[in-house]
Design a protein around this motif. Structure first.
Motif, PDB file in Angstrom:
ATOM      1  N   GLU A  77      11.071  26.567  -0.502  1.00 47.15           N
ATOM      2  CA  GLU A  77      12.192  26.889  -1.396  1.00 47.15           C
ATOM      3  C   GLU A  77      11.705  27.000  -2.845  1.00 47.15           C
ATOM      4  O   GLU A  77      12.131  27.891  -3.576  1.00 47.15           O
ATOM      5  CB  GLU A  77      13.279  25.824  -1.271  1.00 47.15           C
ATOM      6  CG  GLU A  77      14.032  25.884   0.050  1.00 47.15           C
ATOM      7  CD  GLU A  77      14.966  24.707   0.262  1.00 47.15           C
ATOM      8  OE1 GLU A  77      15.000  23.785  -0.590  1.00 47.15           O
ATOM      9  OE2 GLU A  77      15.655  24.691   1.297  1.00 47.15           O
ATOM     10  N   LYS A  78      10.806  26.082  -3.238  1.00 42.81           N
ATOM     11  CA  LYS A  78      10.267  26.148  -4.597  1.00 42.81           C
ATOM     12  C   LYS A  78       9.490  27.445  -4.799  1.00 42.81           C
ATOM     13  O   LYS A  78       9.619  28.103  -5.842  1.00 42.81           O
ATOM     14  CB  LYS A  78       9.334  24.959  -4.860  1.00 42.81           C
ATOM     15  CG  LYS A  78      10.045  23.651  -5.075  1.00 42.81           C
ATOM     16  CD  LYS A  78       9.015  22.548  -5.332  1.00 42.81           C
ATOM     17  CE  LYS A  78       9.664  21.202  -5.522  1.00 42.81           C
ATOM     18  NZ  LYS A  78       8.643  20.148  -5.706  1.00 42.81           N
ATOM     19  N   GLU A  79       8.694  27.806  -3.819  1.00 40.54           N
ATOM     20  CA  GLU A  79       7.903  29.033  -3.919  1.00 40.54           C
ATOM     21  C   GLU A  79       8.831  30.250  -3.972  1.00 40.54           C
ATOM     22  O   GLU A  79       8.610  31.175  -4.755  1.00 40.54           O
ATOM     23  CB  GLU A  79       6.938  29.142  -2.731  1.00 40.54           C
ATOM     24  CG  GLU A  79       6.080  30.374  -2.740  1.00 40.54           C
ATOM     25  CD  GLU A  79       5.156  30.483  -3.941  1.00 40.54           C
ATOM     26  OE1 GLU A  79       4.669  31.604  -4.194  1.00 40.54           O
ATOM     27  OE2 GLU A  79       4.908  29.474  -4.624  1.00 40.54           O
ATOM     28  N   GLU A  80       9.868  30.225  -3.151  1.00 37.83           N
ATOM     29  CA  GLU A  80      10.838  31.329  -3.149  1.00 37.83           C
ATOM     30  C   GLU A  80      11.512  31.447  -4.510  1.00 37.83           C
ATOM     31  O   GLU A  80      11.667  32.547  -5.052  1.00 37.83           O
ATOM     32  CB  GLU A  80      11.881  31.063  -2.059  1.00 37.83           C
ATOM     33  CG  GLU A  80      12.837  32.191  -1.819  1.00 37.83           C
ATOM     34  CD  GLU A  80      13.786  31.866  -0.674  1.00 37.83           C
ATOM     35  OE1 GLU A  80      15.009  32.010  -0.893  1.00 37.83           O
ATOM     36  OE2 GLU A  80      13.320  31.499   0.401  1.00 37.83           O
ATOM     37  N   ALA A  81      11.884  30.310  -5.107  1.00 41.91           N
ATOM     38  CA  ALA A  81      12.520  30.321  -6.426  1.00 41.91           C
ATOM     39  C   ALA A  81      11.536  30.828  -7.490  1.00 41.91           C
ATOM     40  O   ALA A  81      11.908  31.597  -8.375  1.00 41.91           O
ATOM     41  CB  ALA A  81      13.012  28.918  -6.783  1.00 41.91           C
ATOM     42  N   ARG A  82      10.258  30.410  -7.383  1.00 37.78           N
ATOM     43  CA  ARG A  82       9.253  30.863  -8.335  1.00 37.78           C
ATOM     44  C   ARG A  82       9.055  32.374  -8.247  1.00 37.78           C
ATOM     45  O   ARG A  82       9.030  33.071  -9.267  1.00 37.78           O
ATOM     46  CB  ARG A  82       7.918  30.156  -8.063  1.00 37.78           C
ATOM     47  CG  ARG A  82       6.858  30.445  -9.115  1.00 37.78           C
ATOM     48  CD  ARG A  82       5.482  30.001  -8.679  1.00 37.78           C
ATOM     49  NE  ARG A  82       4.977  30.760  -7.556  1.00 37.78           N
ATOM     50  CZ  ARG A  82       4.512  32.013  -7.606  1.00 37.78           C
ATOM     51  NH1 ARG A  82       4.508  32.666  -8.752  1.00 37.78           N
ATOM     52  NH2 ARG A  82       4.069  32.622  -6.538  1.00 37.78           N
ATOM     53  N   VAL A  83       8.996  32.879  -7.005  1.00 40.40           N
ATOM     54  CA  VAL A  83       8.841  34.327  -6.816  1.00 40.40           C
ATOM     55  C   VAL A  83      10.055  35.061  -7.377  1.00 40.40           C
ATOM     56  O   VAL A  83       9.915  36.094  -8.043  1.00 40.40           O
ATOM     57  CB  VAL A  83       8.621  34.647  -5.317  1.00 40.40           C
ATOM     58  CG1 VAL A  83       8.774  36.131  -5.043  1.00 40.40           C
ATOM     59  CG2 VAL A  83       7.255  34.153  -4.864  1.00 40.40           C
ATOM     60  N   LYS A  84      11.245  34.507  -7.127  1.00 39.74           N
ATOM     61  CA  LYS A  84      12.465  35.144  -7.631  1.00 39.74           C
ATOM     62  C   LYS A  84      12.464  35.176  -9.162  1.00 39.74           C
ATOM     63  O   LYS A  84      12.788  36.206  -9.771  1.00 39.74           O
ATOM     64  CB  LYS A  84      13.689  34.399  -7.120  1.00 39.74           C
ATOM     65  CG  LYS A  84      14.989  35.039  -7.492  1.00 39.74           C
ATOM     66  CD  LYS A  84      16.163  34.292  -6.901  1.00 39.74           C
ATOM     67  CE  LYS A  84      17.465  34.914  -7.323  1.00 39.74           C
ATOM     68  NZ  LYS A  84      18.620  34.159  -6.837  1.00 39.74           N
ATOM     69  N   ARG A  85      12.068  34.044  -9.788  1.00 39.54           N
ATOM     70  CA  ARG A  85      12.005  34.015 -11.257  1.00 39.54           C
ATOM     71  C   ARG A  85      10.990  35.030 -11.770  1.00 39.54           C
ATOM     72  O   ARG A  85      11.248  35.731 -12.757  1.00 39.54           O
ATOM     73  CB  ARG A  85      11.632  32.608 -11.752  1.00 39.54           C
ATOM     74  CG  ARG A  85      12.755  31.609 -11.673  1.00 39.54           C
ATOM     75  CD  ARG A  85      12.402  30.329 -12.422  1.00 39.54           C
ATOM     76  NE  ARG A  85      11.155  29.714 -12.015  1.00 39.54           N
ATOM     77  CZ  ARG A  85      11.013  28.847 -11.004  1.00 39.54           C
ATOM     78  NH1 ARG A  85      12.075  28.500 -10.298  1.00 39.54           N
ATOM     79  NH2 ARG A  85       9.830  28.328 -10.726  1.00 39.54           N
ATOM     80  N   GLN A  86       9.850  35.126 -11.087  1.00 33.01           N
ATOM     81  CA  GLN A  86       8.814  36.080 -11.486  1.00 33.01           C
ATOM     82  C   GLN A  86       9.334  37.506 -11.367  1.00 33.01           C
ATOM     83  O   GLN A  86       9.124  38.331 -12.259  1.00 33.01           O
ATOM     84  CB  GLN A  86       7.554  35.895 -10.620  1.00 33.01           C
ATOM     85  CG  GLN A  86       6.404  36.801 -10.992  1.00 33.01           C
ATOM     86  CD  GLN A  86       5.859  36.518 -12.383  1.00 33.01           C
ATOM     87  OE1 GLN A  86       5.929  35.397 -12.871  1.00 33.01           O
ATOM     88  NE2 GLN A  86       5.323  37.537 -13.020  1.00 33.01           N
ATOM     89  N   GLN A  87      10.043  37.791 -10.272  1.00 41.11           N
ATOM     90  CA  GLN A  87      10.601  39.144 -10.093  1.00 41.11           C
ATOM     91  C   GLN A  87      11.640  39.447 -11.170  1.00 41.11           C
ATOM     92  O   GLN A  87      11.680  40.559 -11.713  1.00 41.11           O
ATOM     93  CB  GLN A  87      11.227  39.276  -8.699  1.00 41.11           C
ATOM     94  CG  GLN A  87      10.211  39.322  -7.586  1.00 41.11           C
ATOM     95  CD  GLN A  87      10.854  39.265  -6.214  1.00 41.11           C
ATOM     96  OE1 GLN A  87      11.998  38.856  -6.073  1.00 41.11           O
ATOM     97  NE2 GLN A  87      10.106  39.662  -5.198  1.00 41.11           N
ATOM     98  N   GLU A  88      12.481  38.452 -11.478  1.00 44.07           N
ATOM     99  CA  GLU A  88      13.483  38.654 -12.522  1.00 44.07           C
ATOM    100  C   GLU A  88      12.807  38.894 -13.873  1.00 44.07           C
ATOM    101  O   GLU A  88      13.233  39.761 -14.642  1.00 44.07           O
ATOM    102  CB  GLU A  88      14.418  37.442 -12.592  1.00 44.07           C
ATOM    103  CG  GLU A  88      15.350  37.339 -11.399  1.00 44.07           C
ATOM    104  CD  GLU A  88      16.108  36.022 -11.361  1.00 44.07           C
ATOM    105  OE1 GLU A  88      15.783  35.104 -12.157  1.00 44.07           O
ATOM    106  OE2 GLU A  88      17.013  35.899 -10.519  1.00 44.07           O
ATOM    107  N   LYS A  89      11.754  38.136 -14.141  1.00 44.43           N
ATOM    108  CA  LYS A  89      11.012  38.315 -15.391  1.00 44.43           C
ATOM    109  C   LYS A  89      10.410  39.716 -15.453  1.00 44.43           C
ATOM    110  O   LYS A  89      10.489  40.402 -16.484  1.00 44.43           O
ATOM    111  CB  LYS A  89       9.904  37.262 -15.481  1.00 44.43           C
ATOM    112  CG  LYS A  89       9.062  37.341 -16.735  1.00 44.43           C
ATOM    113  CD  LYS A  89       8.005  36.247 -16.721  1.00 44.43           C
ATOM    114  CE  LYS A  89       7.096  36.369 -17.924  1.00 44.43           C
ATOM    115  NZ  LYS A  89       6.026  35.363 -17.875  1.00 44.43           N
TER     116      LYS A  89
END
Length: 127
Positions: A77-89
């Motif tokens: 879940e943490k990795e998924e959230a990190r990837v999502k934040r990176q994609q949003e950035k």
């Protein structure tokens, strides 16, 4: 008569000896049976302890497996959230880049239009 009495005495003595031997054998058999029963009880207790230890070990292993699964899920879940934040950035950065490019193109177009107007004025003045 004396022989008969001696024979009776020997018979009584033999009966008493048989009785003592029978009693001793009976006691020995009882003691052996008691030891056997106690040994069986000890084996049953040991088997019950071993089964309990196996159950405890299985429960501990299941608990560890569940904890490891929770930890893996949390990490995922943490990795998924990190990837999502990176994609949003990256999406925000792409949008900023697009806006900057549009602004630049509008500036280029406006400058070109000003030059064209300036050129048109010169052409008109030369005529």
């Amino acid at each position: 008569e004396a022989r008969r009495r001696a024979a009776e005495r020997e018979a009584r003595e033999a009966a008493r000896v048989r009785s003592v031997v029978t009693t001793v054998l009976s006691e020995l058999c009882q003691r052996a049976a008691v030891r056997h029963v106690r040994a069986e009880e000890a084996v049953r207790r040991e088997a019950a302890r071993a089964a309990e230890q196996v159950e405890k070990a299985a429960a501990a292993a299941a608990k560890r497996a569940a904890a490891e699964e929770r930890a893996r899920r949390i990490e995922a879940e943490k990795e998924e959230a990190r990837v999502k934040r990176q994609q949003e950035k990256e999406a925000r950065e792409a949008e900023r880049t697009r806006e900057a490019a549009l602004k630049h193109m509008r500036g280029v177009k406006a400058a070109a239009e000003r030059r064209a107007v300036h050129v048109d004025l010169r052409v008109a003045q030369s005529e």
